[in-house]
Design an enzyme around this catalytic site. Sequence first.
Site, mmCIF file in Angstrom:
data_model
loop_
_atom_site.group_PDB
_atom_site.id
_atom_site.type_symbol
_atom_site.label_atom_id
_atom_site.label_comp_id
_atom_site.label_asym_id
_atom_site.label_seq_id
_atom_site.Cartn_x
_atom_site.Cartn_y
_atom_site.Cartn_z
ATOM 1 N N ASP A 1 38.706 15.223 37.114
ATOM 2 C CA ASP A 1 40.134 15.538 36.954
ATOM 3 C C ASP A 1 40.737 14.626 35.895
ATOM 4 O O ASP A 1 40.691 13.400 36.029
ATOM 5 C CB ASP A 1 40.812 15.312 38.315
ATOM 6 C CG ASP A 1 42.287 15.659 38.338
ATOM 7 O OD1 ASP A 1 42.805 16.222 37.345
ATOM 8 O OD2 ASP A 1 42.929 15.372 39.367
ATOM 9 N N MET B 1 47.729 11.296 45.872
ATOM 10 C CA MET B 1 47.864 9.997 45.193
ATOM 11 C C MET B 1 48.984 9.234 45.878
ATOM 12 O O MET B 1 50.056 9.007 45.321
ATOM 13 C CB MET B 1 48.144 10.221 43.699
ATOM 14 C CG MET B 1 46.906 10.692 42.953
ATOM 15 S SD MET B 1 47.293 11.517 41.396
ATOM 16 C CE MET B 1 47.506 13.185 41.988
ATOM 17 N N HIS C 1 45.098 16.905 46.244
ATOM 18 C CA HIS C 1 44.747 15.574 45.743
ATOM 19 C C HIS C 1 45.918 14.638 46.026
ATOM 20 O O HIS C 1 46.966 14.736 45.390
ATOM 21 C CB HIS C 1 44.458 15.705 44.232
ATOM 22 C CG HIS C 1 44.198 14.421 43.526
ATOM 23 N ND1 HIS C 1 44.263 14.311 42.143
ATOM 24 C CD2 HIS C 1 43.872 13.185 43.980
ATOM 25 C CE1 HIS C 1 43.974 13.077 41.790
ATOM 26 N NE2 HIS C 1 43.756 12.363 42.885
ATOM 27 N N ASP D 1 48.634 18.195 43.166
ATOM 28 C CA ASP D 1 48.722 16.740 43.023
ATOM 29 C C ASP D 1 49.962 16.199 43.724
ATOM 30 O O ASP D 1 51.082 16.418 43.265
ATOM 31 C CB ASP D 1 48.812 16.382 41.538
ATOM 32 C CG ASP D 1 47.532 16.690 40.796
ATOM 33 O OD1 ASP D 1 46.501 16.077 41.116
ATOM 34 O OD2 ASP D 1 47.564 17.558 39.896
ATOM 35 N N MET E 1 52.102 12.940 44.591
ATOM 36 C CA MET E 1 52.286 11.546 44.110
ATOM 37 C C MET E 1 53.483 10.929 44.812
ATOM 38 O O MET E 1 54.477 11.620 45.065
ATOM 39 C CB MET E 1 52.541 11.553 42.609
ATOM 40 C CG MET E 1 51.447 12.220 41.816
ATOM 41 S SD MET E 1 51.866 12.261 40.068
ATOM 42 C CE MET E 1 50.508 13.224 39.441
ATOM 43 N N SER F 1 45.234 22.756 37.794
ATOM 44 C CA SER F 1 46.209 21.855 38.420
ATOM 45 C C SER F 1 47.625 22.377 38.213
ATOM 46 O O SER F 1 48.084 22.520 37.074
ATOM 47 C CB SER F 1 46.085 20.447 37.834
ATOM 48 O OG SER F 1 47.210 19.691 38.231
ATOM 49 N N HIS G 1 44.497 23.342 42.428
ATOM 50 C CA HIS G 1 44.577 21.885 42.630
ATOM 51 C C HIS G 1 46.045 21.466 42.705
ATOM 52 O O HIS G 1 46.847 21.800 41.830
ATOM 53 C CB HIS G 1 43.879 21.218 41.442
ATOM 54 C CG HIS G 1 43.766 19.736 41.514
ATOM 55 N ND1 HIS G 1 42.733 19.081 42.156
ATOM 56 C CD2 HIS G 1 44.558 18.755 41.013
ATOM 57 C CE1 HIS G 1 42.884 17.778 42.031
ATOM 58 N NE2 HIS G 1 43.987 17.548 41.343
ATOM 59 N N MET H 1 38.154 10.461 38.661
ATOM 60 C CA MET H 1 39.327 10.564 37.779
ATOM 61 C C MET H 1 38.894 10.169 36.373
ATOM 62 O O MET H 1 38.363 9.075 36.153
ATOM 63 C CB MET H 1 40.452 9.626 38.236
ATOM 64 C CG MET H 1 41.246 10.090 39.441
ATOM 65 S SD MET H 1 41.918 11.761 39.354
ATOM 66 C CE MET H 1 43.062 11.650 37.980
#
Length: 216
Positions: free
Chosen positions: A175, A68, A66, A35, A37, A8, A33, A137
Amino acid sequence: MKHKISPSLLSANFANLAKDLEMINRSEADWLHLDIMDGVFVPNISFGFPVIKAVSELCQKPLDVHLMIVNPEKFISEVKATGAKIMNVHYETCPHLHRVIQQIREAGMEPAVTINPATPVSVLKDILNDVYMVLIMSVNPGFGGQKFIERSLEKVKELKMMINEAGSDALIQVDGGVNLETASLLLEAGADVLVAGNAVFGAPSPEEMIHKLKTL
Ligand SMILES: O=C(CO)[C@H](O)[C@H](O)COP(=O)(O)O
Ligand SMILES: [Co+2]
């Protein structure tokens, strides 16, 4: 099938991403990966599409994105434009999950669905033949470097059974709080893809840590 490792980028050095991406390219990492957000679905803001686009120009590994964020379906074309292989949306953000999965596939990406620690795996029963991957998660999403939630191991086992019963070939990704110790337990439980942020980028040699995670 040998398990995959998806480091990540959240725990990388944002002031020198090029250096960390060179390390990822040299390493045994299978994917990278990323992320995203939004400060709404999760209490943090990370980075957005322009950063992922820049990363994709330097990174030779497939990108595993990913999201979020609320309303992830609004950003399918933006994610596609970054060159991502996998677009991963949270179950908790998609009241019309089946439609979103179809739209991701139609856009030419592999659809994946994530569940939070408080969401049971049973809610995924009806989409197991439609997804490329399910992400469990093992921390509450929003931050790197948190402690692994032990109950996640049982969830991996439950999901593995559901996937087998459904005749699905969906991968199981985990994750949050993944390190050498939790990774071994997760692989025993049936995980196929491990995401690791802090364990990789916080290690004295991130490349060596990826090798250790890959050869467990
Ligand atoms: O989705 C995430 C956080 O919401 C990250 O991918 C995850 O936390 C990785 O960090 P670490 O391995 O340090 O727990
Ligand atoms: Co993540």
